[in-house]
Design an enzyme around this catalytic site. Structure first.
Site, PDB file in Angstrom:
ATOM      1  N   THR A  41       0.822  -1.210   0.000  1.00  0.00           N
ATOM      2  CA  THR A  41       0.000   0.000   0.000  1.00  0.00           C
ATOM      3  C   THR A  41       0.858   1.264   0.000  1.00  0.00           C
ATOM      4  OG1 THR A  41      -1.671  -1.279   1.197  1.00  0.00           O
ATOM      5  CG2 THR A  41      -1.992   1.081   1.164  1.00  0.00           C
ATOM      6  N   THR A  50      -3.808   1.173  -2.909  1.00  0.00           N
ATOM      7  CA  THR A  50      -3.190  -0.139  -2.704  1.00  0.00           C
ATOM      8  C   THR A  50      -3.443  -1.075  -3.874  1.00  0.00           C
ATOM      9  OG1 THR A  50      -3.051  -1.989  -1.134  1.00  0.00           O
ATOM     10  CG2 THR A  50      -5.237  -1.071  -1.547  1.00  0.00           C
ATOM     11  N   GLU A  72      -2.886  -4.250  -2.541  1.00  0.00           N
ATOM     12  CA  GLU A  72      -2.919  -5.178  -1.411  1.00  0.00           C
ATOM     13  C   GLU A  72      -1.519  -5.631  -1.050  1.00  0.00           C
ATOM     14  OE1 GLU A  72      -3.184  -8.602   0.203  1.00  0.00           O
ATOM     15  OE2 GLU A  72      -3.812  -7.242   1.790  1.00  0.00           O
ATOM     16  N   GLU A 130      -6.729  -7.987  -4.070  1.00  0.00           N
ATOM     17  CA  GLU A 130      -7.537  -7.423  -2.986  1.00  0.00           C
ATOM     18  C   GLU A 130      -8.544  -8.403  -2.413  1.00  0.00           C
ATOM     19  OE1 GLU A 130      -6.709  -4.700  -0.893  1.00  0.00           O
ATOM     20  OE2 GLU A 130      -6.356  -3.999  -2.924  1.00  0.00           O
ATOM     21  N   ASP A 169      -8.403 -10.001   1.056  1.00  0.00           N
ATOM     22  CA  ASP A 169      -8.801  -9.296   2.276  1.00  0.00           C
ATOM     23  C   ASP A 169     -10.145  -9.784   2.804  1.00  0.00           C
ATOM     24  OD1 ASP A 169      -6.567  -7.778   2.589  1.00  0.00           O
ATOM     25  OD2 ASP A 169      -7.431  -5.901   1.873  1.00  0.00           O
ATOM     26  N   SER A 222     -11.082  -3.450   4.803  1.00  0.00           N
ATOM     27  CA  SER A 222      -9.734  -2.889   4.711  1.00  0.00           C
ATOM     28  C   SER A 222      -9.330  -2.279   6.048  1.00  0.00           C
ATOM     29  CB  SER A 222      -9.704  -1.801   3.630  1.00  0.00           C
ATOM     30  OG  SER A 222      -8.482  -1.086   3.660  1.00  0.00           O
ATOM     31  N   SER A 223      -8.017  -2.181   6.255  1.00  0.00           N
ATOM     32  CA  SER A 223      -7.478  -1.456   7.411  1.00  0.00           C
ATOM     33  C   SER A 223      -6.978  -0.070   7.048  1.00  0.00           C
ATOM     34  CB  SER A 223      -6.322  -2.239   8.035  1.00  0.00           C
ATOM     35  OG  SER A 223      -6.779  -3.427   8.613  1.00  0.00           O
ATOM     36  N   GLY A 271       0.661  -0.429   5.307  1.00  0.00           N
ATOM     37  CA  GLY A 271       1.082  -1.393   6.313  1.00  0.00           C
ATOM     38  C   GLY A 271       0.103  -2.491   6.650  1.00  0.00           C
ATOM     39  N   GLY A 272      -0.885  -2.791   5.788  1.00  0.00           N
ATOM     40  CA  GLY A 272      -1.822  -3.853   6.103  1.00  0.00           C
ATOM     41  C   GLY A 272      -2.587  -3.554   7.376  1.00  0.00           C
TER      42      GLY A 272
END
Length: 578
Positions: A399, A417, A419, A436, A439, A463-464, A484-485
């Site tokens: 991302t 992103t 992913e 993606e 996720d 998503s985060s 950073g996920g």
């Protein structure tokens, strides 16, 4: 005018020239990364993950462009120079502040599951979940990209310069060549096994003798220049109609572990405006993207719990501060795993999760002990009668994040992103396709209860990503976000605490060693502080580990004296003011 400004700014940076106000270099970060300066400007600023991209955005701002104009230039350059993280094959969330209207707008350009996808997408023939990389590499993980449509929608609303101009820096670079960075070269080498499976990706990222692209090499991408040129002339129809979607569908359907993406998915794709989620924290409002992003809700929950404690008196380096932050994070992540998903498909109790009385009850759990909570469970927020099953989806740290403020006072925070690093490892027309869909929860139900974040046709995976604008007295104070996920939430949280509770300037805040908790382990960034803190946190009962926490937090702070900004020293981004 824009192209001339772009070339002049590029030449200045290549020769090492910078404005005097930007010359001050901060002390080396405690983490051991190179220090990134605190940059000052009077009216406009851009911070992105790569110098080429920041220069492109700075040129747009210098020509009187809006924050959104600059963002389009930045994102299109990132598609070229940072292909592992974001690009036109992925998606994004945008949080935008319009100064004239005094209004926040959030746009959801998240990828969608194909209309032919179902809940068993990531189960094998025996009904067991695939391993992560078996699911990622190939066509099954690819969702309908949303970034191009998001750029267009944002420009239609908030752009001022002509759309066509904004792609010129990226097209120019793609044709003339950019310098491969050490980070990109290292990441290519580290992903050799998966990148080599797709002939187009292999031919782009590796030489004929098998060597990965080397630091300092000049790399061109005429295929990407061609599709960006078409997008600049035709608008999003160049991406969602005709040869490009046909090429993407063909690649996905004929890849290893083929997917079900179809032309109808491109025709049906829409960017969605969603209500901004704003959560109070002390005298501030922390505003961001609502579901399918979990970023703003989870941040709001953690901060709502922490508002019951005087962190400012505890300080940023004490075990007691981090006990509270870690356990507040554990409680919020437990709720996140249960409730947060695409609100178009499942009821998401946003108001209940941020309810002050509910969060006060969660905070009381931390008040009843001075050690780590032995167990953490999801709560039952107001007006929720039935819990879904918990989700165990994996989010890998890739991302990119962009923070921009223009001379008119408009501001934006956008996280984009594909992913995981290099996405699905499938390349089409010079850009990588996202993965993606991984996720989503691989397991659609547990004990007969459906998982909220299960796969469904047209659904957007949770998503985060946490693009954030902090308001003070109803005016933007901070523009911030990070890649950073699932660690994104912890990265943004810590920077907010560093500024709002512990009084750091934005450079100090971003340079601090990271400490975060996502529900399983307390993760502490390697370095002197981490070494000192680790035994104390273990003694408090946390399962702690020292690890690399490679954030990419980019932030702008707005003060009466002007703007200050800094890029994360852990990556290669820069802040540039005008």
């Amino acid at each position: 005018m824009l192209l001339r400004s772009w070339l002049v700014l590029s030449a200045l940076l290549f020769t090492g020239h910078t404005l005097a106000d930007n010359d001050a270099i901060a002390p080396e970060a405690a983490t051991g990364y190179r220090a990134s300066p605190l940059v000052r400007a009077e009216s406009s600023m851009v911070v992105s993950a790569n110098p080429y991209a920041s220069r492109a955005g700075q040129a747009v701002l210098a020509d009187g462009g809006s924050a959104v104009d600059a963002m389009i230039a930045v994102q299109s350059v990132l598609a070229l120079v940072e292909p592992q993280s974001s690009g036109i094959g992925g998606g994004a969330f945008l949080v935008h502040w319009h100064a004239g209207q005094q209004q926040l707008t959030t746009l959801d350009g998240r990828e969608t599951a194909p209309l032919a996808a179902g809940p068993s997408l990531f189960l094998d023939e025996q009904g067991q979940p695939l391993t992560f990389f078996d699911a990622v590499v190939g066509g099954r993980s690819v969702g309908t990209p949303g970034t191009v449509q998001l750029l267009w929608e944002a420009h239609q609303r908030f752009g001022t310069l002509p759309w066509r101009q904004l792609f010129m820096p990226a097209i120019e670079l793609a044709l003339r060549g950019f310098e491969v960075s050490p980070r990109l070269s290292r990441l290519i080498e580290g992903d050799r096994e998966y990148l080599s499976r797709d002939p187009e990706a292999k031919a782009y990222f590796f030489h004929k003798d098998g060597r990965a692209l080397q630091p300092g090499e000049q790399k061109t991408n005429p295929a990407l220049a061609a599709i960006l040129t078409r997008i600049s002339i035709e608008g999003p129809s160049a991406f969602y109609q005709g040869d490009t979607p046909r090429a993407i569908v063909d690649k996905v359907r004929n890849a290893p572990r083929p997917g079900t993406l179809a032309l109808a998915d491109f025709a049906d794709y829409r960017v969605k405006e969603r209500p901004a989620v704003c959560a109070p924290y002390r005298q501030y409002q922390i505003c961001g993207m609502g579901p399918p992003s979990s970023g703003a809700v989870t941040l709001g929950q953690i901060l709502g719990i922490l508002s019951h404690f005087k962190l400012s008196t505890l300080g940023p380096n004490t075990p007691e501060s981090w006990r509270l932050v870690a356990d507040a994070s554990r409680l919020a992540f437990a709720d996140r795993a249960l409730y947060l998903a695409d609100s178009d498909f499942v009821p998401v109790p946003v108001a209940g999760l941020l309810d002050p009385e509910y969060l006060a009850g969660r905070a009381r759990l931390l008040s009843q002990t001075n050690t780590a909570l032995p167990e953490v469970h999801p709560g039952l927020p107001p007006r929720v009668n039935r819990r879904p099953a918990p989700d165990q989806s994996i989010e890998f740290p890739s991302t990119s994040h962009i923070s921009i403020r223009d001379a008119a006072g408009n501001a934006l925070s956008m996280t984009s992103t594909i992913e995981s690093g290099f996405g699905s490892r499938l390349m089409v027309q010079g850009f990588l396709l996202n993965n993606e869909l991984t996720d989503f929860s691989f397991v659609p139900e547990q004990d007969g209860r459906p998982v909220a974040n299960r796969v469904a046709p047209g659904k957007r995976p949770r998503s985060s990503m946490a693009p954030t604008i902090v308001l003070h007295n109803n005016q933007p104070l901070l523009i911030i976000g990070s890649p950073g996920g699932s660690r994104i939430i912890g990265y943004v949280l810590q920077s907010l605490l560093n500024v709002l509770d512990w009084g750091m300037d934005i450079q100090e805040a971003i340079h601090q060693p990271h400490i975060l908790h996502r529900g399983e382990k307390l993760e502490i960034e390697r370095g002197p502080l981490g070494q000192a803190l680790l035994p104390a946190m273990n003694q408090l009962g946390f399962d702690s580990q020292l690890t690399e926490l490679n954030s990419g937090t980019h932030a702008i702070m707005i003060t009466p004296a002007g703007l200050t900004a800094s890029a994360d020293p852990r990556r290669e981004g820069v802040a540039l003011g005008h």
